[in-house]
Each structure stands twice: as structure tokens, then as C-alpha cells.
Design a protein around this motif. Structure first.
Motif, PDB file in Angstrom:
ATOM      1  N   PRO A 576       1.037  -1.318  -0.267  1.00  0.00           N
ATOM      2  CA  PRO A 576      -0.310   0.166   0.298  1.00  0.00           C
ATOM      3  C   PRO A 576       0.873   1.422  -0.158  1.00  0.00           C
ATOM      4  CG  PRO A 576       0.357  -0.393   2.305  1.00  0.00           C
ATOM      5  CD  PRO A 576       0.793  -2.022   1.317  1.00  0.00           C
ATOM      6  N   ILE A 597       5.515  11.796   1.970  1.00  0.00           N
ATOM      7  CA  ILE A 597       5.600  10.265   2.295  1.00  0.00           C
ATOM      8  C   ILE A 597       5.160   9.826   4.034  1.00  0.00           C
ATOM      9  CG2 ILE A 597       6.081   7.836   2.445  1.00  0.00           C
ATOM     10  CD1 ILE A 597       8.582   9.342   0.563  1.00  0.00           C
ATOM     11  N   VAL A 600       3.218   4.978   9.430  1.00  0.00           N
ATOM     12  CA  VAL A 600       4.161   5.057  10.274  1.00  0.00           C
ATOM     13  C   VAL A 600       5.305   5.520  10.862  1.00  0.00           C
ATOM     14  CG1 VAL A 600       2.646   3.236  11.476  1.00  0.00           C
ATOM     15  CG2 VAL A 600       4.352   2.638  10.853  1.00  0.00           C
ATOM     16  N   HIS A 601       6.288   5.510   9.614  1.00  0.00           N
ATOM     17  CA  HIS A 601       7.986   5.265   9.082  1.00  0.00           C
ATOM     18  C   HIS A 601       7.555   7.017   8.846  1.00  0.00           C
ATOM     19  CE1 HIS A 601       8.762   1.241  10.803  1.00  0.00           C
ATOM     20  NE2 HIS A 601       8.018   0.910   9.800  1.00  0.00           N
ATOM     21  N   GLU A 604      10.907   8.736   9.844  1.00  0.00           N
ATOM     22  CA  GLU A 604      12.148   8.784   9.295  1.00  0.00           C
ATOM     23  C   GLU A 604      12.294   9.399   7.761  1.00  0.00           C
ATOM     24  OE1 GLU A 604       9.675   5.919  10.796  1.00  0.00           O
ATOM     25  OE2 GLU A 604      11.025   6.901  13.291  1.00  0.00           O
ATOM     26  N   LYS A 627       9.277  14.313  -4.914  1.00  0.00           N
ATOM     27  CA  LYS A 627       9.722  12.456  -4.183  1.00  0.00           C
ATOM     28  C   LYS A 627       8.055  12.245  -4.524  1.00  0.00           C
ATOM     29  CE  LYS A 627      14.084  11.689  -3.551  1.00  0.00           C
ATOM     30  NZ  LYS A 627      14.758  11.167  -2.567  1.00  0.00           N
ATOM     31  N   LYS A 630       6.035  11.907  -7.559  1.00  0.00           N
ATOM     32  CA  LYS A 630       6.104  10.606  -8.096  1.00  0.00           C
ATOM     33  C   LYS A 630       5.665   9.400  -7.655  1.00  0.00           C
ATOM     34  CE  LYS A 630      10.463  12.377 -10.145  1.00  0.00           C
ATOM     35  NZ  LYS A 630      12.236  12.089  -9.957  1.00  0.00           N
ATOM     36  N   LEU A 631       5.676   9.253  -6.284  1.00  0.00           N
ATOM     37  CA  LEU A 631       5.079   8.335  -5.692  1.00  0.00           C
ATOM     38  C   LEU A 631       3.948   8.518  -6.281  1.00  0.00           C
ATOM     39  CD1 LEU A 631       5.949   5.555  -3.903  1.00  0.00           C
ATOM     40  CD2 LEU A 631       5.742   7.333  -1.655  1.00  0.00           C
ATOM     41  N   SER A 634       3.398   7.373  -9.606  1.00  0.00           N
ATOM     42  CA  SER A 634       3.533   5.959  -9.731  1.00  0.00           C
ATOM     43  C   SER A 634       2.258   5.286  -9.244  1.00  0.00           C
ATOM     44  CB  SER A 634       4.515   5.641  -9.270  1.00  0.00           C
ATOM     45  OG  SER A 634       4.662   4.016  -8.980  1.00  0.00           O
TER      46      SER A 634
ATOM     47  N   ASN B 575       3.033  -3.106   7.723  1.00  0.00           N
ATOM     48  CA  ASN B 575       3.357  -1.995   7.311  1.00  0.00           C
ATOM     49  C   ASN B 575       4.700  -2.580   6.759  1.00  0.00           C
ATOM     50  OD1 ASN B 575       1.000  -0.302   8.384  1.00  0.00           O
ATOM     51  ND2 ASN B 575       2.006   0.176   6.892  1.00  0.00           N
ATOM     52  N   VAL B 577       8.790  -2.745   5.644  1.00  0.00           N
ATOM     53  CA  VAL B 577       9.730  -2.515   5.214  1.00  0.00           C
ATOM     54  C   VAL B 577      10.348  -2.986   4.009  1.00  0.00           C
ATOM     55  CG1 VAL B 577      11.739  -1.050   6.507  1.00  0.00           C
ATOM     56  CG2 VAL B 577      10.097  -0.559   7.692  1.00  0.00           C
ATOM     57  N   GLU B 578      10.351  -2.181   2.709  1.00  0.00           N
ATOM     58  CA  GLU B 578      11.286  -3.010   2.436  1.00  0.00           C
ATOM     59  C   GLU B 578      12.503  -2.162   2.428  1.00  0.00           C
ATOM     60  OE1 GLU B 578       7.496  -5.689  -0.181  1.00  0.00           O
ATOM     61  OE2 GLU B 578       8.753  -3.430  -0.280  1.00  0.00           O
ATOM     62  N   ILE B 597      15.987   2.712   0.428  1.00  0.00           N
ATOM     63  CA  ILE B 597      14.025   2.623   0.821  1.00  0.00           C
ATOM     64  C   ILE B 597      14.325   1.461  -0.585  1.00  0.00           C
ATOM     65  CG2 ILE B 597      11.634   3.252   0.944  1.00  0.00           C
ATOM     66  CD1 ILE B 597      13.067   5.404   2.325  1.00  0.00           C
ATOM     67  N   VAL B 600       8.357  -2.128  -4.925  1.00  0.00           N
ATOM     68  CA  VAL B 600       8.594  -1.599  -6.437  1.00  0.00           C
ATOM     69  C   VAL B 600       8.336  -0.430  -7.015  1.00  0.00           C
ATOM     70  CG1 VAL B 600       6.814  -3.232  -6.738  1.00  0.00           C
ATOM     71  CG2 VAL B 600       5.712  -1.462  -5.520  1.00  0.00           C
ATOM     72  N   HIS B 601       8.239   0.550  -5.184  1.00  0.00           N
ATOM     73  CA  HIS B 601       8.589   2.431  -5.698  1.00  0.00           C
ATOM     74  C   HIS B 601       9.561   2.685  -5.282  1.00  0.00           C
ATOM     75  CE1 HIS B 601       4.168   2.067  -6.336  1.00  0.00           C
ATOM     76  NE2 HIS B 601       3.754   2.328  -5.956  1.00  0.00           N
ATOM     77  N   GLU B 604      11.261   6.394  -7.525  1.00  0.00           N
ATOM     78  CA  GLU B 604      10.255   7.217  -7.159  1.00  0.00           C
ATOM     79  C   GLU B 604      11.194   7.526  -5.616  1.00  0.00           C
ATOM     80  OE1 GLU B 604       8.211   4.818  -8.188  1.00  0.00           O
ATOM     81  OE2 GLU B 604       8.221   5.272 -10.288  1.00  0.00           O
ATOM     82  N   ILE B 605      10.740   7.113  -4.975  1.00  0.00           N
ATOM     83  CA  ILE B 605      11.572   7.212  -3.815  1.00  0.00           C
ATOM     84  C   ILE B 605      13.203   7.864  -3.658  1.00  0.00           C
ATOM     85  CG2 ILE B 605      11.180   6.799  -1.028  1.00  0.00           C
ATOM     86  CD1 ILE B 605       9.151   4.983  -1.144  1.00  0.00           C
ATOM     87  N   ASP B 606      13.289   6.924  -4.437  1.00  0.00           N
ATOM     88  CA  ASP B 606      14.914   7.500  -4.828  1.00  0.00           C
ATOM     89  C   ASP B 606      15.911   7.747  -3.225  1.00  0.00           C
ATOM     90  OD1 ASP B 606      17.653   7.647  -6.078  1.00  0.00           O
ATOM     91  OD2 ASP B 606      16.570   9.859  -6.866  1.00  0.00           O
ATOM     92  N   GLU B 607      16.169   6.637  -2.368  1.00  0.00           N
ATOM     93  CA  GLU B 607      16.995   7.424  -1.444  1.00  0.00           C
ATOM     94  C   GLU B 607      17.453   6.581  -0.998  1.00  0.00           C
ATOM     95  OE1 GLU B 607      15.852  10.386   0.371  1.00  0.00           O
ATOM     96  OE2 GLU B 607      17.283   9.458   0.940  1.00  0.00           O
ATOM     97  N   LEU B 631      15.002   4.543   9.288  1.00  0.00           N
ATOM     98  CA  LEU B 631      13.868   3.514   8.976  1.00  0.00           C
ATOM     99  C   LEU B 631      14.120   1.824   9.671  1.00  0.00           C
ATOM    100  CD1 LEU B 631      11.019   3.150   7.444  1.00  0.00           C
ATOM    101  CD2 LEU B 631      12.641   2.681   5.288  1.00  0.00           C
ATOM    102  N   ILE B 670      13.148  -7.605   2.978  1.00  0.00           N
ATOM    103  CA  ILE B 670      11.898  -7.652   3.660  1.00  0.00           C
ATOM    104  C   ILE B 670      12.053  -7.488   5.076  1.00  0.00           C
ATOM    105  CG2 ILE B 670       9.481  -8.148   4.588  1.00  0.00           C
ATOM    106  CD1 ILE B 670       9.642  -9.396   1.297  1.00  0.00           C
TER     107      ILE B 670
END
Lengths: 686, 686
Positions: A576, A597, A600-601, A604, A627, A630-631, A634, B575, B577-578, B597, B600-601, B604-607, B631, B670
């Protein structure tokens, strides 16, 4: 036009109250500066002197027969109010209060300042200061400050307003050493009466001012300031250096949104929204002071012409790092250049004319390139055979033929190119020591010209009903949900559960999977106490969840806590995307809306964009490239992005209408298919 | 010590091959510069002249009887090899090839350069260049370049190496105009023989060089360069300006990791890892050139002392923005200051001594503050009664009494403070025009002194077996998983499914929920074709998934594609965290490891943070404070963070051992409870 400011800047007669015989005193320097610059009548008030600097001294301003336009007051703070009252009796229209000893020194001064304000409220007299350095107009010339009388100050087209007197004198001194001129220089001090906004309004209409530069540390009336700033940028570039940018956030902030917003964020947003150019260094100010009004930058595509490969490389780096683009050189131009330049040249951007480029080669190349009318940085690096001064003359000739050509030159080097630089500076041409300076000017002015007339089509399209919020306490859960339902933000379906027997009926409305939550005004972060159970798939799980949470309420003695059942918008989705939407009321500038974004995180990951309630189309476009933008796109496409922008506008209108609300957290807002649904709701009023 | 470089920099005799009578030619300027600076024997080679600049000209170097230490060659490119051969016959130990016309001009030049390299491989002669400006040693003095002979160059303690001749001459010219001196100045040109690393090695041991400044555009041998750089920074500060930082990524990159890494990223990482200070502007170079070796900065807590509130405010801003801290002033010091300063002063950092601060007040205050031995920026703003030159003298006295005091002064203003600035600059004291310059120096040197001797305890602790990878093609899915199992990274349990009848037995091993995936070397991004079905909860769902994916394989004609069944590490977690773990091999610097991070995104998040295979404890600490670090710690605690650091080290060793691997993607990794499990596996070799 503000006639009081007009009068202060263009007086026909000035009285110096507190002129001093002691050459080391402020009151001496002020009188000296006025005498050296002012052609009107000068009067001196000092009860202890017969004459000062050859001018007869009066015991009181009321003893003077002639009309006085401006009184410059430099006497001990405790005597200022009395002097002002004398001025009023004498029908002086305005005063510049140089004297320090007001709010800036603490308690005693604060009292004095309140008394001053109270008097001014019912007085016709208008005041600049107190605790300021004074005011300088360059045309007609009058220097009513105590800057060192040896400081040379040139006439130019930039008005400079400063909240720090010390920085003002340093910057003016430094600017003059760099051939930078001014139209007006104004030290605002504590601004008890005429403030920055009033001055911006005046300077906006002042024909001798082509750009306005501000050093600010704080603003009292954000709304008034913003209004003035927005109007001014429609007419001329405004450049701001804000002192005090450190991102301290009060540790007492409870909301996610509030803790993500720093103190400076609101200033940054406000300046950006008003189309002002912000700089962060004193030295950045100078180039803008000199060149901000010299040309317009209407595209972000920049051309670089150089006689040194390395110069082209580092300039391209700066262009890319500033978010500008290296322009593509079209086939026609390449073909034209190929006829002019030696075969080893690079005909594409950066255009390298090679180390032995003569002034003529510069001329031919620039004649081709300036036809494209794109911002162009021409670099000169001293090399064997190169002729800096002659090259400078070529650049001057080209600039002279075309008005406002966005052609910026950089002469790398020191002694070898000094004459070339001087030649261009003395003729008012934009020339720089280092490529990054030229790039910064282009970048700042491109921002200005592309944000000058913002459009608000999307904002206007959003038909948000204005919803009142009467809550007097922090409001979470269902009580908040119903508010956002009214505001027009999609929320997860939910019901309050008073007792276990209501569960069954509730699931008929909510369905499975569902979420059971504790709702208590004492608990801002439910997850921390295990107060949220998600993805409940059937009645037996629900019963268990109910018992579980009821026990937590009991154990933690959460008086008045309730349980609430919601649909689960995540609905088993594996990845999600959770967004944070929020509002934060800045004490100076009012509400700002956060889109980040979520989940719960959120803290961070700390990836959040802020917008003002009235969001421009440009800003929406920028948001879509961020960012978080874009997220969202996407995960949910442009449709969900637009929906979330709509939510942001609605939240903004809601916060504008309800000044009692401090912060709002909608986190998470879940992207579910082609819609976004807020699944948790918090309104903070305290 | 590299004796060839020693000889080039300290020759006893020089021959100029291609000295020219034409004063507009390079060969004339070189000879003139040598004559003006060199006290040894000078010979001239030019077959077409009898004498040049009053020196007898030889037809060939072989005709000269005397011993020749260095030949400076400035003749057409096509004649260079022949001249070099003459030099060899004459037993000349080294040559500086000024001539252009090699690799930089394309094909014809590339061939010439290869021939040159081939010759040098079997020759004793050592070469700087070709296509360079030459070499200057300031002590003993010898200028073997064609920089304008009018350029004044001062002796100092900074060695400057540049890959761009044009920038070198501009920077040297500019530096001299700013009283910056050099120990050695070296233009490396195409560096066919002696390269940047050789020079750094030499300068590391050179006692006359206290800091090394480099302008680089590219490096050929990353490993050699890094080794030299790391050794050098143990002895003295190295400052690098890298040209060509634009983040173009080849569009052909298939891996997430590769597309997140830019071209400059590897340089940045390498420089940082080696403890070099990087700057991005030419003007930033100057202050480091002048002051990098003057003091050590061993704490990030900075003190500001000022006579102007505004000056303190903007300096604090810069300090915070550079990631430094405003030092806390202890009670004892506050009490000491309170005895010295007027009651309205601010005794806390920034310490405001008020606008009327006399030189004596500066002296008393600095005497107290310098006792704390923290980096201190003292600001002077010209105000009424202030005495700039006298204040400068006070600062000088204090600096003279204590060696290497980290006391940096900023004299704001122009003409009014010019004499004070000159006074300090002429005495070699660190003084700046703007506060941000002082802050940048402190920030750069703090980085240097805190990264100078990196520790690798965590890295050494990680006992990774080196695993060979023989794959010759991109390897995904189970074939990759077994490799990472061997590397020592936890992966989700999985089996290959050849036919439907194997499903039941497979679930006995895997359990529910499980994930069914298509595995095909033709499909790098399975999700895009719907090739992954997750959270399969029972056999009927599994059967459906099997049919579904089999159909996709058939429809898309994915020859050789297989299905693979894995445990679902997310296991219904709401939730999850990947994280993304990856490897990318930079063509110059070799492998770099990505921790970002994931999911699949990820793009976009590019972190994402990159580290080198040999990660230092400092870098691990910095990683823990990054967004992705926070994170991971928030989701899995320090234990999982440490586990992921271990994975990164293992991945690094794996990539170092297997040079055929280009990129690795483990995404997602994961975080499941107190461990991290890689759930998707890709190795790219092509």
C-alpha cells in the motif's frame, strides 16, 4: 503612493535632534552626512550647544520658525517620546528615530516601545525606526544615517532594506567597493510604524528603483508582508536574504506535520510563493544587486561559449546542479558555427572555440549565438595569445547593439584579466569572476520570470465548502472524521462502538476487512500503545480485537476513550502507498499544507512538500515532479495526484477559515486503486 | 621517493626542444619562463635557428655534450616521438611534453598516443604530458610552462595538480592576485606516463608541500588513484574539485541500483572514503589553497564572536546548514565574559560584544574564548567608533601567541575594512570576506580530521566467505538465490516448480503464505508483466496462481521460463519495510554497494546510500543517521541495521571477487521482525 515615505526620502528641510559636537558621537556623523549630501535646509536641535558644525543650534524643534519635513532623532531613548511630541506640535510630518534602547534591550525597552506605539497610533507623524541606522536617498541625494561619512555610495537602481543596521553598513561599504549603486537605502530598525511592507509598496512604484533587496530576520505581520511582496514582484525582482534559518522546531509539537515543518519553512514557502528570489549568502546578494534588473531570463536552457574546455565543463556542472539545462544547439546554428570555427572546435553546447580564440572569433561566434536569444555564458580563460581587454570590447559591442541581451561573461583569472573585467563593470555589463556566479544569477532570474504571474486555475476549480470547526480541544478519531467528511476529503467508513453488542451491526455497515481503534483525546499516537488492530477478517477476529483493546483502555485508565470500527482501505493490498496530508499554522504566515510520504515511518523517511493554501499551478507542477508527487502518480496515476491536490486545497481553505486550528494530521491517506482515502484523523487546537 | 618526479622538479639542466624565435609561440614563452626563473644550465634545440633569446640553438638534443636532466618538448605532435627517441639516446631522464595533438583531438591523435605509450613502456625516460601546460617548482624556482611570463607566482605550501591547462593558468593567476602561494604547480595533460597518483605519492612525502589541491575531470586507474589518495590524506589535506559532475546515467542500465547510481557518485564516494575534501566551485578552492594547512579542526562545535547581531545570525545559519554545531558556552566562561562585556551583551553563542566593541573588548573576549580551543569565527562589522585595523592587530597578537589556533576572522564591509584585511592576509592569517567562507573551511577541515584515520572494525568482524560466480549471463530467481545463500545473505525459502504436480510437495517445504513467480532471464522486471503473485494463502489459490502464470509464460512466449515458489516473508504484515540492497560496478572505481528504501516504488522514492566494499566505521555511523538508516532502525532495531550492514559487506566482497558481475539487485529485502530477508534476486553481468 505613501506620501510619508515620499516625504522622508525627498525632504526639503531636515532637523537633526541630538546633533552632537563630539565627532565620535552618532549625532555628529548624522549631521555631517546630511551636510555633505543635502541641498535643502538643515536645522540643528541641541539644548546644550550654540552651534554645531557651523549651524545654529535650537533648544527645541518648536523654536524653529521654518517648516520641517523630517526630524532625525538621535537622543537617549528615554527622551525620544518627548521629542516626538515636540515634532507633532511643530507639525513635522515624519521622523527617523536612530536612538537605540527599545525592545531590543529587553523589559525596560519594551515598555518604552509600547508607549511609542501608543503615541503613534493617535498621531499624524510617521516614523522609521527606532534602533536604526537611518535612510539614504541617492536621487535626490540625502544621507540621513550615521554610516561612516568616508563611505562612498554610488547611485544605482537597487533599493536595499535591512533589518540589521550593522549588516547594512557592511554591505553598503562592500557594494560600493564593487561598483554597485543604490536608489535608496533604508534601515528599518524596530519598525514600530513604517514597516518592510510599507517600504516595499513604496519602492514598487518608485521609478528609480528597478530591483529591491531585503535583509530580514523576522516579520511581524506575515499577511501584510506577503501581500506587498506579491504586488512588488509583479513589477520588479525582489531578492531576500533571510537571517535565522536554523531549523529548530519546538520539541512540544505533537503533530507529524508540525514536527516536519521547521521555523524557516514558512518563510521559504512565503517568499517562493510571492515570486521573490531568495539567497543564502551575503556575497550572493551583490551580483543580484548589480544585475537583477539588467535582463530577463525566460527559459532555463543555457548556452556556454568558452575558449577553455575545463571552463565549459565546470560551467555545465553548475548549470545542471542548479536545475537548469544545457540548451541544444540546432542544426542550422551548428552549420553556421562550422563556417566560423576551426575544425577541432566543439560546435555543441558547451561551444569550445579553442584556446587560441581571438577577439574576432569571439565576435563571430557570439553574433551567431546571441541570435538564439537564450541566456548565454561566455567564458574567457587567459591563454597563450588570448587578448582579454579586446575580447571584453567585443562583448561590449555586442551588448550595446542589442538591449537586455542575456549575455553574461566570466573572465577567469586574476591580474591578467583585471582590465577586461573593469572595462565591463564600468560599463554596467554583467560580468563575473566565477562561472557559478553567472549560473546563480540565471537560475534566480529564471525562477523570478517563471513565477512572476502565477496562475491559480486548479485552485479556483476546487469548489470547497467552507466548514466551521467549533472544537475547543484536540479532536481525534470519529469526531475528526466527520469534520473531514464535511470538508470534502474521502475518509474510511467508520462507526463508534459503545458496547460489544454493537459490533455485529457495525460490520454490516463496514464490512471486512476492518480496523478497530482506540479513540481518546489523551492519545495522539495510538500505535504506540497498541491501540490499532488492522485487517480484521471475520467476526471472531473482531471479537478478539474488541476484548484486547477494551483491556488496554482499562489498563491505561483512558477515561472517556471509545472504540471505533473502520473499513480497512488497505484491504490486504501488499504494497500500500500511504501518504501524509497535514496542516500546520505558522505563527507569522498562517497555514501551510503538507503532502508527504506517510505511514508509521513518516518521520524517519521525512519526505514532505509544503504548499500554501492558495496553491499555484506552477507549484502543483513542481509537486508532481517531487519524490512524493512521483510516488503518488506511480501508485495512483494523475487522477489520484489531482485528487490529493484537491484535498490539499480543501484542507487549506478549512484552516484559513478556522483560525483556532493549529495542526492537522491525516496519516495515512491510503492510495486504493484510483482514489485516495484518509484513514486516520487528527485536529490539534492546543 | 619517485626519483623521476624529483628530477623533473629539481633539474640541474634543461633543454627546450622546440624553443621558438616567434614571441607569439608557446616555445618562446617556455624558454622565457625558464630563463626568468632557472639557475641551472639551459639548452635550446631548434634545427632552424642559430640562437634563440641569446642562447645557442642545437639541431638536435643529441648534439649537446652536457648532461640534460629534463627536456621540455614543444614541437608538432607528429615529431614528438622522434624527439623522445633522441632524448633516450642522449640519456635524458625525463621529459615534459607540452605539445598537443594526441588523444584529445580524436582518431589520428589516439594512434599517436598509443605509439607514445608503447615506446615509453620499454624506455627509461619518464614523461609528464603530452597536451599540458608544464610544471613549476617554487623552491628551488623553475617555471617550465607557457603561462604568461607576466604572471606573478608566489612561493607557498600548496601543491596544485590540474587536468585542465586553461583552468590551471586562470587559477594560478587568480591565486596570485589573492596572495596565495604554491609549492609546486603541475599540469598533467593526457598523463600517458606519470599520472595524478604518482604525483600525489611524490607530494605526500614532499616537505615543502603542506596541502595538495587537484582539479580533475576523470581518472583512468581508479584503484591506483585511491591507494595514493588514501596514503596522502594520512599526511596532509587533499582538496579536490571534480569537473564533469552531471548525473547522466546511461539509459541502458537495467538494474535499479545502476540507475540510482550516477556517474559522479563513484567519484564522490571514492574521494570521501579516502578522506579528501571535495569542493564544487573554483572560488571554494582558493580559501583551502591558502588556509587548509594552517590549523586542525577536531570538533564540530563552533564559537562565533561578533560586534553585530546580524553577523552572528547569518554565521549561525551557515554553521547549522553545514551540519556543524554552535558550541555551548559553559558557565565558567559565561561568568568570565560577564566580567568583561557590557550588560546588554549576549554571553552565549553567538557572543555579541555590541556595536561599540573596541579592540580591547575584542582582545579580552578572545583571550577568554581561545582558551576553549574550539574553532572560533570572529566577526567584525564596521560601525560607529569601531577600529578595524586595530582590531586586526589584536587578532594577530592573539594568533601569534598560540600556534595553529583555529581562529578565523571575517571583516565584513569593503573600503572601510580593506586595510585590516590586508594586514591579516599579509601575515598569513586566515581571514575571509564572508562568514560562509569561514564556515566552509571549518566544515571541510572537520571532515578531513574526523575521517583521516578511518577504522574498519565492523568490516573486519564480518567473516564473509569469498564465493565464486561463474555465471556468464544475467542470473535471476532461484539461480541467483543459491548464490546469495552461499554469500551468506538470508533469502526466502524457495523451490523451482517444473510441473503442476510438484506444487503440493513444494508447499510442504515452503508453507503458506507463499509467493509464486515467473523466472526468466528475458524478464528483469517481473512485476511489469504481472509475473509475481504474493500472499497465496492456500492450495486453491496456489493452483489458480500456477495456471495464471503459466498462461503468461505461454502468451509472452518466454522460452526457458520457469515458475518458482517462495515463502512470503511479508507474511501478511501490514506495513512491511522493504529495503533495497544492491551492487554496481563503476568502470573506474569498481564496486559500490547500495542500501536504500526498496519495494516497487524504489525509483520514485530514490532514497539510497552508497558505500564502498570496505566500509569504515565512520561511514556505518553516518549511514545509521541517514533516512534509510533511521527507517531500518525504526523497523528492526540496531540488530537488523547491523545485519544489513553485514549483508552490504558480504555483497561487497562478492563483487570484488567476481569482476564479471556488473550489477546486483536484492529488492525487496524485507524486514521481518528481528531479521532481514532478501526476497528477490538479480545478478547482471551484461
Amino acid at each position: 503612493m505613501n506620501m510619508s515615505i515620499e516625504k522622508i526620502l525627498n525632504p526639503e528641510s531636515i532637523a537633526v535632534i541630538g546633533a552632537s559636537r563630539n565627532p565620535n558621537k552618532v549625532g555628529s556623523a548624522i549631521l555631517k552626512n546630511i551636510r555633505l549630501t543635502f541641498r535643502g535646509k538643515i536645522f540643528v536641535v541641541n539644548p546644550f550647544a550654540e552651534e554645531i558644525q557651523g549651524i545654529k543650534s535650537y533648544k527645541s524643534i518648536t523654536n524653529i520658525k521654518d517648516r520641517i519635513d523630517v526630524a532625525v532623532i538621535s537622543i537617549p531613548a528615554e527622551k525620544v517620546l518627548k521629542a516626538l511630541k515636540d515634532c507633532e506640535r511643530k507639525k513635522v510630518s515624519a521622523a527617523i528615530i536612530i536612538s537605540a534602547g527599545f525592545k531590543e534591550i529587553g523589559k525596560a525597552g519594551e515598555k518604552r516601545e509600547s508607549e511609542l506605539k501608543a503615541f503613534l497610533k493617535n498621531s499624524k507623524i510617521k516614523v522609521i525606526g527606532p534602533n536604526c541606522l537611518g535612510v539614504i536617498n541617492l536621487d535626490p541625494l540625502v544621507n540621513m544615517t550615521f554610516v561612516d561619512p568616508n563611505t562612498k555610495i554610488f547611485k544605482g537602481t537597487t533599493a536595499f532594506i535591512s533589518q540589521s543596521g550593522a549588516l547594512l553598513s557592511a554591505i553598503v561599504d562592500d557594494a560600493s567597493a564593487n561598483d554597485i549603486g543604490f536608489s535608496k537605502i533604508i534601515s528599518v530598525g524596530n519598525a514600530v510604524d513604517i514597516d518592510e511592507a510599507d517600504l516595499i509598496d513604496y519602492l514598487r512604484e518608485d521609478e528609480k528603483t528597478k530591483s529591491i533587496v531585503l535583509y530580514l530576520e523576522g516579520i511581524t505581520n506575515g499577511e501584510k508582508f506577503m501581500r506587498s511582496l506579491k504586488e512588488a514582484t509583479k513589477k520588479k525582482p525582489v531578492i531576500i536574504l533571510k537571517g535565522g534559518r536554523s531549523n529548530k522546531t519546538s520539541s512540544a509539537v505533537m503533530s507529524h506535520t508540525g514536527s516536519l515543518a521547521g521555523d524557516y519553512k514558512a518563510y521559504e514557502l512565503a517568499f517562493e510563493d510571492a515570486g521573490a528570489i531568495t539567497v543564502s549568502n551575503v556575497d550572493d546578494l551583490f551580483n543580484f544587486m548589480r544585475d537583477a534588473s539588467k535582463f530577463e531570463i525566460k527559459t532555463d536552457e543555457v548556452i556556454v561559449v568558452t575558449n577553455a574546455g575545463g571552463g565549459g565543463v565546470i560551467t555545465s556542472d553548475h548549470i545542471n546542479e542548479q536545475g537548469l539545462k544545457m540548451a541544444q544547439i540546432g542544426d542550422k546554428t551548428v552549420s553556421d558555427l562550422s563556417k566560423i570555427l576551426p575544425p577541432e572546435s566543439n560546435l555543441h553546447n558547451p561551444i569550445d572555440m579553442l584556446g587560441d580564440a581571438s577577439p574576432d572569433r569571439y565576435k563571430d561566434t557570439l553574433n551567431v549565438i546571441t541570435e538564439l536569444n537564450k541566456p548565454t555564458i561566455v567564458i574567457f580563460s587567459p591563454q597563450e595569445m588570448s587578448m582579454p581587454l579586446e575580447t571584453a570590447k567585443v562583448i561590449y559591442d555586442i551588448q550595446s547593439k542589442k538591449q537586455n541581451l542575456p549575455l553574461l561573461s566570466v573572465f577567469l583569472g586574476g591580474t591578467n584579466v583585471e582590465k577586461a573585467r573593469r572595462f565591463l563593470i564600468e560599463r554596467g555589463l554583467p560580468t563575473y569572476e566565477y562561472p557559478n556566479e553567472a549560473v546563480d544569477i540565471i537560475s534566480g532570474l529564471y525562477f523570478y520570470y517563471s513565477h512572476r504571474y502565477p496562475s491559480y486555475d486548479r485552485y479556483k476549480k476546487e469548489k470547497a465548502k467552507v466548514t466551521a470547526f467549533q472544537g475547543k480541544k484536540n479532536t481525534f478519531g470519529m469526531n475528526a472524521k466527520v469534520v473531514f467528511d464535511r470538508v470534502g476529503i474521502k475518509t474510511t467508513a467508520g462507526v463508534v462502538i459503545n458496547k460489544e453488542s454493537e459490533l455485529n451491526k457495525a460490520t454490516e455497515k463496514i464490512g471486512y476487512p476492518c480496523v478497530l481503534k482506540i479513540s481518546s483525546n489523551d492519545v495522539a499516537h495510538k500505535n504506540k500503545i497498541g491501540g490499532v488492530i488492522t485487517n480484521i477478517k471475520d467476526y471472531s477476529e473482531l471479537e478478539k480485537a474488541f476484548k484486547n483493546l477494551s483491556q488496554i483502555i482499562k489498563d491505561a485508565r483512558l477515561n472517556g476513550a471509545k472504540l471505533e470500527l473502520y473499513e480497512d482501505a488497505i484491504n490486504g493490498k501488499r504494497n500500500p502507498v500511504e501518504i501524509l496530508l497535514g496542516g500546520h499554522r505558522d505563527p507569522v504566515f498562517g497555514p501551510m499544507i503538507a503532502i508527504g510520504i506517510g505511514g508509521v515511518h513518516a518521520n524517519e523517511i521525512d519526505e514532505v512538500e509544503f504548499v500554501l493554501p492558495q496553491i499555484s499551478d506552477q507549484k502543483i507542477n513542481e509537486l508532481s515532479g517531487s519524490k512524493v508527487g512521483k510516488l503518488i502518480i506511480s501508485a495512483g496515476g494523475n487522477q489520484v495526484f489531482d485528487e490529493i491536490v484537491g484535498y490539499a486545497i480543501k484542507l487549506g481553505k478549512f484552516m484559513v477559515a478556522n483560525k483556532n486550528i493549529k495542526d492537522i494530521d491525516l496519516n495515512p491517506v491510503i492510495i486504493a486503486g484510483n482514489t485516495a482515502i484518509a484513514a486516520d484523523f487528527k485536529i490539534f487546537v492546543e
